[in-house]
Every structure is written in C-alpha cells, then in structure tokens.
Design a protein around this motif. Structure first.
Motif, PDB file in Angstrom:
ATOM      1  N   LEU A   3       0.850  -1.192   0.000  1.00  0.00           N
ATOM      2  CA  LEU A   3       0.000   0.000   0.000  1.00  0.00           C
ATOM      3  C   LEU A   3       0.880   1.233   0.000  1.00  0.00           C
ATOM      4  CD1 LEU A   3      -2.594  -0.929   2.766  1.00  0.00           C
ATOM      5  CD2 LEU A   3      -2.939  -0.955   0.311  1.00  0.00           C
ATOM      6  N   SER A   4       0.499   2.210  -0.776  1.00  0.00           N
ATOM      7  CA  SER A   4       1.207   3.483  -0.739  1.00  0.00           C
ATOM      8  C   SER A   4       0.223   4.597  -1.045  1.00  0.00           C
ATOM      9  CB  SER A   4       2.366   3.502  -1.741  1.00  0.00           C
ATOM     10  OG  SER A   4       1.873   3.400  -3.063  1.00  0.00           O
ATOM     11  N   TYR A   5       0.552   5.772  -0.579  1.00  0.00           N
ATOM     12  CA  TYR A   5      -0.318   6.933  -0.768  1.00  0.00           C
ATOM     13  C   TYR A   5       0.549   8.176  -0.832  1.00  0.00           C
ATOM     14  CZ  TYR A   5      -3.640  10.639   0.344  1.00  0.00           C
ATOM     15  OH  TYR A   5      -4.385  11.781   0.322  1.00  0.00           O
ATOM     16  N   ASP A   6       0.341   8.984  -1.850  1.00  0.00           N
ATOM     17  CA  ASP A   6       1.025  10.269  -1.969  1.00  0.00           C
ATOM     18  C   ASP A   6       0.071  11.338  -1.462  1.00  0.00           C
ATOM     19  OD1 ASP A   6       3.359   9.213  -3.123  1.00  0.00           O
ATOM     20  OD2 ASP A   6       2.419   9.194  -5.100  1.00  0.00           O
ATOM     21  N   PRO A   7       0.340  11.914  -0.296  1.00  0.00           N
ATOM     22  CA  PRO A   7      -0.594  12.883   0.279  1.00  0.00           C
ATOM     23  C   PRO A   7      -0.727  14.139  -0.572  1.00  0.00           C
ATOM     24  CG  PRO A   7       1.444  12.810   1.539  1.00  0.00           C
ATOM     25  CD  PRO A   7       1.530  11.724   0.521  1.00  0.00           C
ATOM     26  N   ASP A  13      -4.911  15.679   7.265  1.00  0.00           N
ATOM     27  CA  ASP A  13      -4.358  14.344   7.465  1.00  0.00           C
ATOM     28  C   ASP A  13      -5.453  13.294   7.351  1.00  0.00           C
ATOM     29  OD1 ASP A  13      -1.816  15.331   7.863  1.00  0.00           O
ATOM     30  OD2 ASP A  13      -1.973  15.290  10.055  1.00  0.00           O
ATOM     31  N   MET A  14      -5.124  12.184   6.713  1.00  0.00           N
ATOM     32  CA  MET A  14      -6.061  11.080   6.570  1.00  0.00           C
ATOM     33  C   MET A  14      -6.211  10.391   7.926  1.00  0.00           C
ATOM     34  SD  MET A  14      -5.821   7.784   4.020  1.00  0.00           S
ATOM     35  CE  MET A  14      -5.029   8.764   2.784  1.00  0.00           C
ATOM     36  N   GLU A  16      -7.249   7.389   8.612  1.00  0.00           N
ATOM     37  CA  GLU A  16      -6.876   5.976   8.600  1.00  0.00           C
ATOM     38  C   GLU A  16      -6.519   5.580   7.177  1.00  0.00           C
ATOM     39  OE1 GLU A  16      -8.919   1.630   9.413  1.00  0.00           O
ATOM     40  OE2 GLU A  16      -9.870   3.402  10.220  1.00  0.00           O
ATOM     41  N   PHE A  17      -5.527   4.707   7.054  1.00  0.00           N
ATOM     42  CA  PHE A  17      -5.116   4.182   5.760  1.00  0.00           C
ATOM     43  C   PHE A  17      -4.740   2.732   5.963  1.00  0.00           C
ATOM     44  CE2 PHE A  17      -1.717   3.460   2.541  1.00  0.00           C
ATOM     45  CZ  PHE A  17      -2.505   3.608   1.408  1.00  0.00           C
ATOM     46  N   GLY A  18      -5.488   1.815   5.377  1.00  0.00           N
ATOM     47  CA  GLY A  18      -5.195   0.404   5.563  1.00  0.00           C
ATOM     48  C   GLY A  18      -6.196  -0.471   4.868  1.00  0.00           C
ATOM     49  N   LEU A  19      -6.222  -1.723   5.259  1.00  0.00           N
ATOM     50  CA  LEU A  19      -7.112  -2.719   4.691  1.00  0.00           C
ATOM     51  C   LEU A  19      -7.944  -3.365   5.783  1.00  0.00           C
ATOM     52  CD1 LEU A  19      -4.627  -4.571   2.308  1.00  0.00           C
ATOM     53  CD2 LEU A  19      -6.399  -2.958   1.653  1.00  0.00           C
ATOM     54  N   ARG A 126      -7.736  -5.925  10.588  1.00  0.00           N
ATOM     55  CA  ARG A 126      -7.323  -4.611  10.106  1.00  0.00           C
ATOM     56  C   ARG A 126      -5.839  -4.499  10.191  1.00  0.00           C
ATOM     57  NH1 ARG A 126     -11.429  -0.054  12.102  1.00  0.00           N
ATOM     58  NH2 ARG A 126     -11.841   0.651  10.034  1.00  0.00           N
TER      59      ARG A 126
END
Length: 126
Positions: A3-7, A13-14, A16-19, A126
C-alpha cells in the motif's frame, strides 16, 4: 500487497489508511510479535512489552461500557490469524498497526450495549 499513498498538501491528514479483511469465524486464533498483551495505541504504547503473544480473537474485545473499536496493536512486526488446524494468514510489515475482532466497525457502531452485538460469524482483520 503493498500500500502506498502520496498525500495531497491541500487536504487534512487522513484519519486511517489500511485494509480490512473479512474471514470466517473459524479463524479465531491470533498470534503477534509486537507490544502486548493488551491493546496498544500511539498514545498508549508504554504499557505494552515487546514479545510474542497468543490470544483468541474474541479476547481482543475490551469490556468498554459502549461497544467500540478496540484491540489495536501498534508497532507489530508480524501477526497471524489462524484456525484450529493452523491454517490462516500471516501479516508482516514495518511496525504496522494491527487488530483482529469478531465484529465489523459497522456492527460495533450500531450497538449501544454489548447485548446488541450480533452473533459472531466472521473475524475482521485490520
């Protein structure tokens, strides 16, 4: 899975970021290498000692007055969720947050009291 994310600078701010994985309730055994044995969070890490712990998924539910998300583990190096035959999933990462609960976030949100939680049919990772 990676998983990756470019803010985006303009966004806050996000939260939560996950599965979120939904497994059969047979996957009721949890083993992790990280702080424990109780739940730990970014602002409540010092109470957990680094080690290898084993518990049942059902035992991750904190006895809060109102059911809510709980059982988080911070700085987990690896965690396994298995059935009683040892079959399951292994999660590895660089100090990840991890939890395995018998209820989904939605089910917990709908319950005002523990007796309002539905019968257990799944394990939510999670």
């Amino acid at each position: 899975i990676t998983l990756s994310y470019d803010p985006v600078q303009e966004l806050a701010d996000m939260p939560e970021f996950g599965l979120l994985f939904t497994l059969a309730a047979d996957y009721e055994n949890l083993r992790w290498y990280g702080p424990g044995p109780q739940e730990t969070y970014a602002d409540r890490m010092e109470g957990g000692k680094l080690g290898i712990y084993q518990q049942k998924v059902q035992d991750q539910m904190a006895a809060y007055l109102v059911p809510q998300e709980c059982g988080n583990k911070v700085q987990v190096r690896n965690a396994a969720v298995t059935d009683n035959l040892g079959r399951g999933l292994l999660f590895e990462g660089d100090c990840m947050n991890f939890s395995a609960l018998p209820y989904s976030p939605h089910q917990l949100e709908l319950a005002g009291h523990a007796y309002e939680l539905p019968p257990v049919h799944h394990t939510y990772v999670r």
